[in-house]
Scaffold this motif. Structure first.
Motif, short mmCIF file in Angstrom:
data_model
loop_
_atom_site.label_atom_id
_atom_site.label_comp_id
_atom_site.label_asym_id
_atom_site.label_seq_id
_atom_site.Cartn_x
_atom_site.Cartn_y
_atom_site.Cartn_z
N TRP A 188 52.58 38.89 63.28
CA TRP A 188 51.62 38.00 62.63
C TRP A 188 50.91 37.13 63.67
O TRP A 188 49.68 36.97 63.62
CB TRP A 188 52.34 37.11 61.60
N ARG A 223 47.26 38.41 63.39
CA ARG A 223 46.54 37.51 62.50
C ARG A 223 46.08 36.24 63.21
O ARG A 223 44.98 35.74 62.96
CB ARG A 223 47.44 37.14 61.31
N GLU A 233 55.38 36.88 52.70
CA GLU A 233 54.31 35.91 52.48
C GLU A 233 54.78 34.49 52.76
O GLU A 233 54.05 33.69 53.36
CB GLU A 233 53.80 36.02 51.03
N GLU A 250 54.98 34.06 56.54
CA GLU A 250 53.66 33.94 57.14
C GLU A 250 53.03 32.59 56.85
O GLU A 250 52.36 32.01 57.72
CB GLU A 250 52.76 35.08 56.63
#
Length: 486
Positions: A302, A306, A463, A466
């Motif tokens: 991540w 991201r 989720e 994150e």
């Protein structure tokens, strides 16, 4: 901190510093001696060389850290600094939870027993409970798991270990002999043999048997008992300044003289690493750690994909350290020969893992080979990325390898051990026993939590993890829970 724990800390401070300073110091010395009756403990101590080559420093270091905990309390800034240092020292060695728990239990059981037998009065039931609550706080901060829920359960555990696990071993005697010789070294040589017999009069038959010592005769044990009880009665009447304390850490020690600093405590070879400060430069360096199969790789992906951060991976550097043709691979081949197969693609890492995870001494050897090489690669890559404002360092053994100094902050990916075990079995195709061994080879997550600046909960779905990563990145490291960073 719960009110009962605050009261326990105050009671134990008074017991150790005002009411029974001499007795509790002697009781903790006896506790230390009894831990040598477990070959798993004495064997490790002998391998470190700290008790056989530097018994005075090792004794003083232990006494000073214990005294500072009792003096200031485990929840104080000074107490937390001591616990962090103990955790960092212990992290260099493969120590089982049962051994940690037994040592903790002796710090409760031996003062109770000593004062019952030799003190001017025994501890009250309330004081005994406070002693348990005090050391439970310390144990929890050290990440010791399965601490019994009450005083009686802890004392029962202590008795059970002593009945089941005390047994003779050469390492027991060598470590105990070195410690006893150190305690007698300040006395004139002609007095040492009779003093040795006096000291052995304080030790029970089961301890003498495990240490390879001959018990003192019954008449001498009775004489020592009477002498110590007389000393206690006289000490009770000795006038002292009200409120004054006599902790071990308030007195001069042979190792450090009038004063000491926490930075001096620990094995000499380990001091440079123990005393390295965190990264203080302008670049933000996030140390991402956790337990095996806790979710570090998910968090690293991540941060890379991201958040767009450069992510340096310790596992990748460790594979490079053992790559075909490397000095690391040559060292492994020389040590293990055919026990670790290899082919054109290099060493069979699965076979190497099975070997070292089943043998703490071999795991230590491999870590001492690989960790310096991994650190060197981190330093090279960080120099290359000097202009990047934020870099993530994914390091599973960050605390164990002492790599905190590379980071400006540490994030811990946290979950339950049962989740680690299930994920590891599914990911690596391991049996439950193999998964447990891999997990046990690292510090438990409970022991890492107090050392992390941010704890990211990965007990739920991806989720939630994150979201925690995004929040912590935006907050500049002051996310889910901050802890002292030294």
């Amino acid at each position: 901190m719960e009110p009962a724990d605050a009261e326990a800390n105050a009671v134990c401070r008074r017991l150790a510093g005002e009411l029974f300073p001499w007795d509790i110091t002697r009781a903790l010395e006896l506790a230390l001696l009894k831990t040598f009756c477990l070959p798993s403990i004495s064997g490790l101590l002998e391998r470190t060389g700290e008790f056989t080559t530097r018994p005075r420093k090792r004794y003083d270091d232990t006494g000073l850290m214990v005294a500072e905990l009792l003096r200031w309390g485990p929840a104080s800034a000074a107490g937390q600094a001591v616990i962090r240092r103990m955790n960092r020292i212990h992290g260099a060695y493969a120590i089982g939870n049962r051994d940690f728990l037994y040592v903790l239990s002796t710090f409760v059981a031996e003062p109770i027993r000593w004062l019952q037998r030799y003190g001017w009065r025994p501890l009250s039931a309330h004081e005994q409970t406070c002693l348990y609550r005090f050391w439970r706080q310390v144990g929890e901060a050290m990440g010791i798991t399965a601490i019994p829920a009450g005083l009686e359960e802890l004392l029962a555990f202590n008795r059970r270990v002593e009945a089941e696990a005390f047994r003779a071993a050469d390492s027991n005697q060598r470590v105990a002999d070195a410690t006893l010789a150190m305690l007698l070294a300040d006395w004139p040589a002609p007095l040492r043999p009779p003093l040795r017999r006096v000291l052995l009069a304080l030790v029970g038959a089961e301890v003498c048997g495990s240490l390879g010592w001959s018990c003192s005769p019954g008449w001498l044990q009775q004489l020592v008992l009477l002498a110590l009880r007389l000393r206690s009665r006289l000490a009770r009447r000795w006038p002292r300044r009200p409120g004054s304390t006599r902790f071990y850490s308030e007195r001069p020690t042979p190792s450090y003289g009038e004063e000491f600093a926490l930075e001096q405590l620990g094995p000499p070879a380990m001091l440079p690493r123990l005393n390295q400060p965190r990264w203080q430069g302008s670049q933000r360096r996030i140390g991402l750690t956790g337990g095996i199969a806790s979710g570090k790789s998910t968090a690293g992906r991540w941060l890379s994909e991201r958040a767009g951060l450069p992510v340096l991976d310790a596992d990748l550097f460790a594979r490079e350290a053992l790559a075909p043709g490397s000095a690391g691979e040559a060292a492994v081949r020389e040590r293990y020969g055919d026990a670790v197969p290899w082919d054109a693609h290099g060493l069979d890492r699965a076979a190497l893992g099975r070997l070292v995870f089943s043998n703490p001494a071999e795991r230590t050897w491999l870590e001492q080979l690989v960790h310096p090489l991994v650190r060197q690669r981190f330093e090279e890559e960080l120099a290359r990325l000097a202009d990047a404002p934020v870099v993530a360092l994914m390091i599973p053994l960050l605390f164990e390898a002492g790599l905190q100094s590379l980071c400006s902050e540490v994030w811990l990916i946290d979950c339950e051990e049962s989740q680690q075990r299930q994920r590891l079995m599914a990911r690596n195709g391991l049996s439950e026993a193999e998964a447990r061994a891999r997990i046990a080879a690292q510090w438990p997550l409970a022991r890492k939590r107090p050392l992390a600046d941010v704890v990211l909960d990965n007990r739920g779905g991806v989720e939630a993890l994150e979201a925690g990563l995004a929040r912590s990145l935006a907050l500049g490291g002051s996310g889910d829970r901050a802890a002292p960073t030294s």
